[in-house]
Scaffold this active site. Structure first.
Site, PDB file in Angstrom:
ATOM      1  CE  LYS A  13      47.150  40.634  52.370  1.00 44.81           C
ATOM      2  NZ  LYS A  13      48.011  40.341  51.326  1.00 44.81           N
ATOM      3  NE  ARG A 146      48.273  43.736  43.791  1.00 45.15           N
ATOM      4  CZ  ARG A 146      48.230  42.474  43.787  1.00 45.15           C
ATOM      5  NH1 ARG A 146      48.332  42.105  42.429  1.00 45.15           N
ATOM      6  NH2 ARG A 146      47.674  41.564  44.354  1.00 45.15           N
TER       7      ARG A 146
HETATM    8  P1  AP5 Z   1      47.177  34.679  48.015  1.00 43.63           P
HETATM    9  O1  AP5 Z   1      46.779  33.619  49.372  1.00 43.63           O
HETATM   10  O2  AP5 Z   1      46.209  34.963  47.333  1.00 43.63           O
HETATM   11  O3  AP5 Z   1      47.956  35.867  48.842  1.00 43.63           O
HETATM   12  P2  AP5 Z   1      47.474  37.450  49.128  1.00 43.63           P
HETATM   13  O4  AP5 Z   1      48.381  37.976  50.404  1.00 43.63           O
HETATM   14  O5  AP5 Z   1      45.972  37.074  49.800  1.00 43.63           O
HETATM   15  O6  AP5 Z   1      47.500  38.135  47.988  1.00 43.63           O
HETATM   16  P3  AP5 Z   1      46.800  39.070  47.207  1.00 43.63           P
HETATM   17  O7  AP5 Z   1      46.981  39.333  46.049  1.00 43.63           O
HETATM   18  O8  AP5 Z   1      45.170  38.810  47.657  1.00 43.63           O
HETATM   19  O9  AP5 Z   1      46.885  40.420  48.456  1.00 43.63           O
HETATM   20  P4  AP5 Z   1      46.520  41.934  47.957  1.00 43.63           P
HETATM   21  O10 AP5 Z   1      46.927  42.406  49.399  1.00 43.63           O
HETATM   22  O11 AP5 Z   1      47.332  42.548  47.052  1.00 43.63           O
HETATM   23  O12 AP5 Z   1      45.342  41.780  47.515  1.00 43.63           O
HETATM   24  P5  AP5 Z   1      43.639  42.326  48.149  1.00 43.63           P
HETATM   25  O13 AP5 Z   1      42.904  41.605  47.588  1.00 43.63           O
HETATM   26  O14 AP5 Z   1      43.906  42.270  49.658  1.00 43.63           O
HETATM   27  O15 AP5 Z   1      48.289  34.083  47.484  1.00 43.63           O
HETATM   28  C1  AP5 Z   1      49.059  34.432  46.336  1.00 43.63           C
HETATM   29  C2  AP5 Z   1      49.266  33.537  45.208  1.00 43.63           C
HETATM   30  O16 AP5 Z   1      50.303  32.523  45.757  1.00 43.63           O
HETATM   31  C3  AP5 Z   1      47.998  32.378  45.164  1.00 43.63           C
HETATM   32  O17 AP5 Z   1      47.896  32.152  43.818  1.00 43.63           O
HETATM   33  C4  AP5 Z   1      48.287  31.261  46.202  1.00 43.63           C
HETATM   34  O18 AP5 Z   1      47.794  30.004  45.678  1.00 43.63           O
HETATM   35  C5  AP5 Z   1      50.064  31.073  46.078  1.00 43.63           C
HETATM   36  N1  AP5 Z   1      50.509  30.862  47.210  1.00 43.63           N
HETATM   37  C6  AP5 Z   1      50.108  31.186  48.643  1.00 43.63           C
HETATM   38  N2  AP5 Z   1      50.955  30.702  49.569  1.00 43.63           N
HETATM   39  C7  AP5 Z   1      52.132  30.111  48.615  1.00 43.63           C
HETATM   40  C8  AP5 Z   1      53.026  29.255  49.195  1.00 43.63           C
HETATM   41  N3  AP5 Z   1      53.350  29.147  50.337  1.00 43.63           N
HETATM   42  N4  AP5 Z   1      53.802  28.931  48.359  1.00 43.63           N
HETATM   43  C9  AP5 Z   1      53.503  28.794  46.949  1.00 43.63           C
HETATM   44  N5  AP5 Z   1      52.537  29.565  46.300  1.00 43.63           N
HETATM   45  C10 AP5 Z   1      51.801  30.104  47.207  1.00 43.63           C
HETATM   46  O19 AP5 Z   1      43.663  43.703  47.661  1.00 43.63           O
HETATM   47  C11 AP5 Z   1      43.578  44.039  46.148  1.00 43.63           C
HETATM   48  C12 AP5 Z   1      43.153  45.600  46.360  1.00 43.63           C
HETATM   49  O20 AP5 Z   1      41.900  45.935  46.799  1.00 43.63           O
HETATM   50  C13 AP5 Z   1      44.350  46.403  46.828  1.00 43.63           C
HETATM   51  O21 AP5 Z   1      45.372  46.761  45.893  1.00 43.63           O
HETATM   52  C14 AP5 Z   1      43.488  47.700  47.044  1.00 43.63           C
HETATM   53  O22 AP5 Z   1      43.548  48.411  46.142  1.00 43.63           O
HETATM   54  C15 AP5 Z   1      42.055  47.399  47.427  1.00 43.63           C
HETATM   55  N6  AP5 Z   1      42.100  46.987  49.086  1.00 43.63           N
HETATM   56  C16 AP5 Z   1      41.762  45.853  49.599  1.00 43.63           C
HETATM   57  N7  AP5 Z   1      41.816  46.281  50.936  1.00 43.63           N
HETATM   58  C17 AP5 Z   1      42.035  47.382  51.083  1.00 43.63           C
HETATM   59  C18 AP5 Z   1      42.011  48.372  52.183  1.00 43.63           C
HETATM   60  N8  AP5 Z   1      41.951  47.604  53.480  1.00 43.63           N
HETATM   61  N9  AP5 Z   1      42.321  49.691  51.978  1.00 43.63           N
HETATM   62  C19 AP5 Z   1      42.407  50.165  50.782  1.00 43.63           C
HETATM   63  N10 AP5 Z   1      42.207  49.226  49.835  1.00 43.63           N
HETATM   64  C20 AP5 Z   1      42.163  48.083  49.823  1.00 43.63           C
HETATM   65 MG    MG Z   2      44.290  37.912  49.073  1.00 48.75          MG
END
Ligand code: AP5
Ligand code: MG
Length: 193
Positions: A13, A146
């Protein structure tokens, strides 16, 4: 154009949001990044958020919605100029609140782009990132939690947006370029509506 980029943890994402911003000039709201910024600055919200994030749990809806409403209060131009929502909404309650919030600006969510990635690839990506990210949730135990939380609390949003007719599934396995090209087809179509 208001877009939601949707998908499991590690589905890409954040990575694809950067490219979307570059091409379509949208404002980026990543709720995870907003919370990590609070953690880094040691705010009260950051301390509360960290207890949930490090356990792989969602921050309570009410708290998350306050944070979002605050962003729109501080940046009233966002809703008019267009936003990519990354990591939000994550529950049906958040999706309903988002529509209400955008309705106050006479707009709504126009398209939801869902990245589908195989589970073993999700784990591989997050473990790889965990070597250097410093994120308290990029370890195998929290990653499993997660993913479980995603399946239970967040994946029902697929049906929710499917029923509204604006969910677009994208194969999120493969190269960054191919995935972005598939997303761009959806967004170009939306833009020309
Ligand atoms: P990346 O682009 O970082 O993926 P992502 O989907 O953004 O992953 P996140 O870990 O950020 O998702 P998340 O939903 O758990 O975290 P968030 O910060 O929203 O890619 C991942 C990795 O893969 C990177 O190293 C990238 O380089 C690599 N990659 C990408 N594409 C690739 C490809 N095609 N091929 C190979 N490699 C690739 O949330 C974190 C926490 O915050 C949650 O668990 C929760 O506790 C809280 N939180 C956030 N939002 C909310 C909400 N709305 N409500 C409640 N709690 C929330
Ligand atoms: Mg992210």
């Amino acid at each position: 154009m208001n877009i939601v980029i949707f998908g499991a943890p590690g589905s890409g994402k954040g990575t694809q949001s950067e490219r979307i911003i570059e091409r379509y000039g949208l404002h980026h709201i990543s709720t995870g990044e907003v919370l990590r910024d609070h953690i880094a600055r040691g705010t009260h919200l950051g301390q509360v958020a960290n207890t949930f994030i490090s356990q792989g749990m969602l921050i309570p809806d009410e708290l998350m919605l306050d944070v979002l409403a605050d962003i729109f209060r501080q940046n009233p131009e966002y809703a008019k100029e267009g936003v990519i929502f990354d990591g939000f909404p994550r529950t049906i309650a958040q999706a309903e609140a988002l529509s209400k919030l955008l309705a106050a600006y006479n707009t709504d969510v126009h398209a939801v782009v869902g990245l589908d990635v195989d589970e073993d690839e999700l784990v591989r990506r997050m473990l790889e990132r965990g070597k250097s990210s410093g994120r308290s949730d990029d370890n195998i135990d929290t990653i499993k939690k997660r993913l479980d939380v995603y399946h239970r609390q967040t994946s029902p949003l697929r049906d929710y947006y499917n029923k509204k007719g604006n969910f677009h599934a994208i194969n999120g396995n493969g190269t960054l370029d191919r995935i972005f090209n598939d997303i761009a087809v959806v967004l170009d179509e939306q833009k020309n509506k």
